[in-house]
Design a protein around this motif. Sequence first.
Motif, PDB file in Angstrom:
ATOM      1  N   ALA A 160       1.866  23.613  -5.173  1.00  0.00           N
ATOM      2  CA  ALA A 160       2.474  24.067  -6.502  1.00  0.00           C
ATOM      3  C   ALA A 160       1.903  23.014  -7.649  1.00  0.00           C
ATOM      4  CB  ALA A 160       4.011  23.973  -6.236  1.00  0.00           C
ATOM      5  N   ARG A 161       1.375  21.986  -7.146  1.00  0.00           N
ATOM      6  CA  ARG A 161       0.980  20.789  -8.210  1.00  0.00           C
ATOM      7  C   ARG A 161       0.125  21.637  -9.033  1.00  0.00           C
ATOM      8  NH1 ARG A 161       1.968  15.363  -7.957  1.00  0.00           N
ATOM      9  NH2 ARG A 161       2.128  15.247  -5.888  1.00  0.00           N
ATOM     10  N   GLU A 162      -0.989  22.371  -8.668  1.00  0.00           N
ATOM     11  CA  GLU A 162      -1.733  23.239  -9.514  1.00  0.00           C
ATOM     12  C   GLU A 162      -0.924  24.020 -10.617  1.00  0.00           C
ATOM     13  OE1 GLU A 162      -5.393  23.370  -9.770  1.00  0.00           O
ATOM     14  OE2 GLU A 162      -4.971  21.351  -8.988  1.00  0.00           O
ATOM     15  N   LEU A 163      -0.028  24.814  -9.997  1.00  0.00           N
ATOM     16  CA  LEU A 163       0.753  25.727 -10.808  1.00  0.00           C
ATOM     17  C   LEU A 163       1.335  24.942 -12.361  1.00  0.00           C
ATOM     18  CD1 LEU A 163       2.597  27.643  -8.315  1.00  0.00           C
ATOM     19  CD2 LEU A 163       0.540  28.278  -9.358  1.00  0.00           C
ATOM     20  N   LEU A 164       1.784  23.607 -11.815  1.00  0.00           N
ATOM     21  CA  LEU A 164       2.328  22.983 -12.852  1.00  0.00           C
ATOM     22  C   LEU A 164       1.470  22.296 -14.109  1.00  0.00           C
ATOM     23  CD1 LEU A 164       4.661  20.675 -10.552  1.00  0.00           C
ATOM     24  CD2 LEU A 164       5.591  22.750 -12.232  1.00  0.00           C
ATOM     25  N   LEU A 165       0.292  22.278 -13.216  1.00  0.00           N
ATOM     26  CA  LEU A 165      -0.683  21.614 -13.972  1.00  0.00           C
ATOM     27  C   LEU A 165      -1.377  22.371 -15.122  1.00  0.00           C
ATOM     28  CD1 LEU A 165      -1.873  18.550 -13.806  1.00  0.00           C
ATOM     29  CD2 LEU A 165      -4.135  19.636 -12.362  1.00  0.00           C
ATOM     30  N   HIS A 166      -1.414  23.648 -14.715  1.00  0.00           N
ATOM     31  CA  HIS A 166      -2.159  24.773 -15.376  1.00  0.00           C
ATOM     32  C   HIS A 166      -1.032  25.533 -16.387  1.00  0.00           C
ATOM     33  CE1 HIS A 166      -6.084  23.622 -13.876  1.00  0.00           C
ATOM     34  NE2 HIS A 166      -5.493  23.898 -12.776  1.00  0.00           N
ATOM     35  N   HIS A 167       0.250  24.921 -16.383  1.00  0.00           N
ATOM     36  CA  HIS A 167       1.303  25.860 -17.225  1.00  0.00           C
ATOM     37  C   HIS A 167       1.394  27.163 -16.792  1.00  0.00           C
ATOM     38  CE1 HIS A 167       1.514  21.963 -19.130  1.00  0.00           C
ATOM     39  NE2 HIS A 167       2.335  22.559 -20.050  1.00  0.00           N
ATOM     40  N   GLN A 168       1.194  27.552 -15.616  1.00  0.00           N
ATOM     41  CA  GLN A 168       1.359  28.921 -15.184  1.00  0.00           C
ATOM     42  C   GLN A 168       2.872  29.257 -15.215  1.00  0.00           C
ATOM     43  OE1 GLN A 168      -0.581  30.255 -11.645  1.00  0.00           O
ATOM     44  NE2 GLN A 168      -2.443  29.105 -12.133  1.00  0.00           N
ATOM     45  N   ARG A 169       3.024  30.763 -15.347  1.00  0.00           N
ATOM     46  CA  ARG A 169       4.511  31.155 -15.284  1.00  0.00           C
ATOM     47  C   ARG A 169       4.991  31.097 -13.778  1.00  0.00           C
ATOM     48  NH1 ARG A 169       7.458  35.127 -18.907  1.00  0.00           N
ATOM     49  NH2 ARG A 169       9.581  35.218 -17.957  1.00  0.00           N
ATOM     50  N   ILE A 170       5.874  30.148 -13.573  1.00  0.00           N
ATOM     51  CA  ILE A 170       6.403  30.028 -12.204  1.00  0.00           C
ATOM     52  C   ILE A 170       7.881  30.321 -12.187  1.00  0.00           C
ATOM     53  CG2 ILE A 170       4.316  28.363 -11.594  1.00  0.00           C
ATOM     54  CD1 ILE A 170       6.486  26.355 -11.977  1.00  0.00           C
ATOM     55  N   ARG A 171       8.336  30.443 -10.867  1.00  0.00           N
ATOM     56  CA  ARG A 171       9.893  30.576 -10.547  1.00  0.00           C
ATOM     57  C   ARG A 171      10.249  29.179 -10.246  1.00  0.00           C
ATOM     58  NH1 ARG A 171      10.744  36.323  -7.525  1.00  0.00           N
ATOM     59  NH2 ARG A 171       9.577  35.226  -6.206  1.00  0.00           N
ATOM     60  N   VAL A 172      11.398  28.765 -10.759  1.00  0.00           N
ATOM     61  CA  VAL A 172      12.083  27.524 -10.543  1.00  0.00           C
ATOM     62  C   VAL A 172      13.504  27.733 -10.186  1.00  0.00           C
ATOM     63  CG1 VAL A 172      12.568  25.287 -11.488  1.00  0.00           C
ATOM     64  CG2 VAL A 172      10.824  26.622 -12.247  1.00  0.00           C
ATOM     65  N   ALA A 173      13.926  27.373  -8.975  1.00  0.00           N
ATOM     66  CA  ALA A 173      15.141  27.584  -8.274  1.00  0.00           C
ATOM     67  C   ALA A 173      15.839  26.017  -8.538  1.00  0.00           C
ATOM     68  CB  ALA A 173      15.151  27.769  -6.913  1.00  0.00           C
ATOM     69  N   SER A 174      17.206  25.977  -9.072  1.00  0.00           N
ATOM     70  CA  SER A 174      18.188  24.590  -9.290  1.00  0.00           C
ATOM     71  C   SER A 174      19.303  25.011  -9.454  1.00  0.00           C
ATOM     72  CB  SER A 174      17.577  24.068 -10.719  1.00  0.00           C
ATOM     73  OG  SER A 174      18.236  22.853 -10.697  1.00  0.00           O
ATOM     74  N   LYS A 175      20.064  24.106  -9.071  1.00  0.00           N
ATOM     75  CA  LYS A 175      21.629  24.037  -9.355  1.00  0.00           C
ATOM     76  C   LYS A 175      21.887  23.614 -10.579  1.00  0.00           C
ATOM     77  CE  LYS A 175      22.671  22.095  -4.765  1.00  0.00           C
ATOM     78  NZ  LYS A 175      22.925  21.024  -4.009  1.00  0.00           N
ATOM     79  N   TYR A 176      20.829  23.246 -11.351  1.00  0.00           N
ATOM     80  CA  TYR A 176      20.744  22.744 -12.769  1.00  0.00           C
ATOM     81  C   TYR A 176      19.968  23.374 -13.929  1.00  0.00           C
ATOM     82  CZ  TYR A 176      22.648  18.616  -9.933  1.00  0.00           C
ATOM     83  OH  TYR A 176      23.485  17.988  -9.365  1.00  0.00           O
ATOM     84  N   PRO A 177      20.463  24.651 -13.847  1.00  0.00           N
ATOM     85  CA  PRO A 177      19.436  25.559 -14.767  1.00  0.00           C
ATOM     86  C   PRO A 177      19.126  24.858 -16.268  1.00  0.00           C
ATOM     87  CG  PRO A 177      21.653  26.495 -14.408  1.00  0.00           C
ATOM     88  CD  PRO A 177      21.474  25.423 -13.461  1.00  0.00           C
ATOM     89  N   ASN A 178      20.273  24.455 -16.527  1.00  0.00           N
ATOM     90  CA  ASN A 178      20.017  24.074 -18.058  1.00  0.00           C
ATOM     91  C   ASN A 178      19.247  22.748 -18.197  1.00  0.00           C
ATOM     92  OD1 ASN A 178      21.863  25.785 -19.343  1.00  0.00           O
ATOM     93  ND2 ASN A 178      23.461  24.494 -18.800  1.00  0.00           N
ATOM     94  N   ILE A 179      19.241  21.869 -17.186  1.00  0.00           N
ATOM     95  CA  ILE A 179      18.178  20.749 -17.257  1.00  0.00           C
ATOM     96  C   ILE A 179      16.819  21.218 -16.963  1.00  0.00           C
ATOM     97  CG2 ILE A 179      17.489  18.619 -15.916  1.00  0.00           C
ATOM     98  CD1 ILE A 179      20.611  18.035 -15.398  1.00  0.00           C
ATOM     99  N   ALA A 180      16.810  22.090 -16.072  1.00  0.00           N
ATOM    100  CA  ALA A 180      15.347  22.703 -15.859  1.00  0.00           C
ATOM    101  C   ALA A 180      14.552  23.419 -16.980  1.00  0.00           C
ATOM    102  CB  ALA A 180      15.487  23.888 -14.592  1.00  0.00           C
ATOM    103  N   LYS A 181      15.477  24.295 -17.465  1.00  0.00           N
ATOM    104  CA  LYS A 181      15.134  24.525 -18.818  1.00  0.00           C
ATOM    105  C   LYS A 181      14.836  24.018 -20.002  1.00  0.00           C
ATOM    106  CE  LYS A 181      16.640  28.704 -21.897  1.00  0.00           C
ATOM    107  NZ  LYS A 181      17.698  29.448 -22.214  1.00  0.00           N
ATOM    108  N   ASP A 182      15.576  22.844 -20.224  1.00  0.00           N
ATOM    109  CA  ASP A 182      15.327  21.967 -21.193  1.00  0.00           C
ATOM    110  C   ASP A 182      13.764  21.302 -20.993  1.00  0.00           C
ATOM    111  OD1 ASP A 182      15.979  20.123 -23.582  1.00  0.00           O
ATOM    112  OD2 ASP A 182      15.740  18.566 -22.005  1.00  0.00           O
ATOM    113  N   TYR A 183      13.700  20.794 -19.756  1.00  0.00           N
ATOM    114  CA  TYR A 183      12.535  20.143 -19.344  1.00  0.00           C
ATOM    115  C   TYR A 183      11.343  21.080 -19.521  1.00  0.00           C
ATOM    116  CZ  TYR A 183       9.100  17.780 -16.322  1.00  0.00           C
ATOM    117  OH  TYR A 183       7.965  17.150 -15.886  1.00  0.00           O
ATOM    118  N   PHE A 184      11.212  22.322 -18.863  1.00  0.00           N
ATOM    119  CA  PHE A 184      10.108  23.242 -19.025  1.00  0.00           C
ATOM    120  C   PHE A 184       9.787  23.662 -20.269  1.00  0.00           C
ATOM    121  CE2 PHE A 184      10.461  23.302 -14.309  1.00  0.00           C
ATOM    122  CZ  PHE A 184       9.213  23.064 -13.863  1.00  0.00           C
ATOM    123  N   TYR A 185      10.978  24.111 -20.982  1.00  0.00           N
ATOM    124  CA  TYR A 185      10.604  24.776 -22.171  1.00  0.00           C
ATOM    125  C   TYR A 185      10.548  23.723 -23.395  1.00  0.00           C
ATOM    126  CZ  TYR A 185      11.711  29.413 -20.666  1.00  0.00           C
ATOM    127  OH  TYR A 185      11.724  30.514 -19.848  1.00  0.00           O
TER     128      TYR A 185
END
Length: 213
Positions: free
Chosen positions: A107-132
């Motif tokens: 998955a490192r490649e997907l993060l590197l190339h800013h691909q649209r990916i699915r992220v699972a988390s108990k912390y959707p707000n933290i995840a959203k803030d980080y990625f967006y």
Amino acid sequence: MHEDGYLTFALGKGRLARQTMKLLEEIGITCREMGEDSRKLIFQNEEHKLRFFLAKGPDVPTYVEYGAADIGVVGRDTVLEENRNVYEVLDLGFGKCRMCVCGPKSARELLLHHQRIRVASKYPNIAKDYFYNKKHQTVDIIKLNGSVELGPLVELSDVIVDIVETGSTLHENGLEVLEEICSLSARMIVNPVSVQMEGERIGQIVHAIRGHL
């Protein structure tokens, strides 16, 4: 601050509450009945006019924002995720861990190339803030309540955003830390109105703890 003059603490249940009470004891604030095996929900220290109650972690910032508690102790992950109108006044230094993006090595490649990916988390707000806001990467965020490590294993998600302490659970499941979002620990939060009304008393407690740490 309540009309009867008590200063109220909301503590995240479990280890966090035990460590907080130990810390308060070390600066001379005790609450004996809390240590007893009791079904009570609210505990008082008459001498210092303090009141304590235990709450589920995510509820602590809510109690503090609405003034049901003047002071709260909870993990920084909860402070960030709940994003309530509270002041963070002290890093208590225990409960240290990290919020990370984890997944299989591939998955490192997907993060590197800013691909649209699915992220699972108990912390959707933290995840959203980080990625967006920090990575400027568009992702689909899936909220889970249980073992988020399952996400990539059953192909629900490409990566997860979760708390990492030792990393052994990740390792056992063939996952690894791909990116670190932030470091976490227990924080003391206070109600903005309480700061104005009871600034001196709160200040004394914060000062005593800071001196002890």
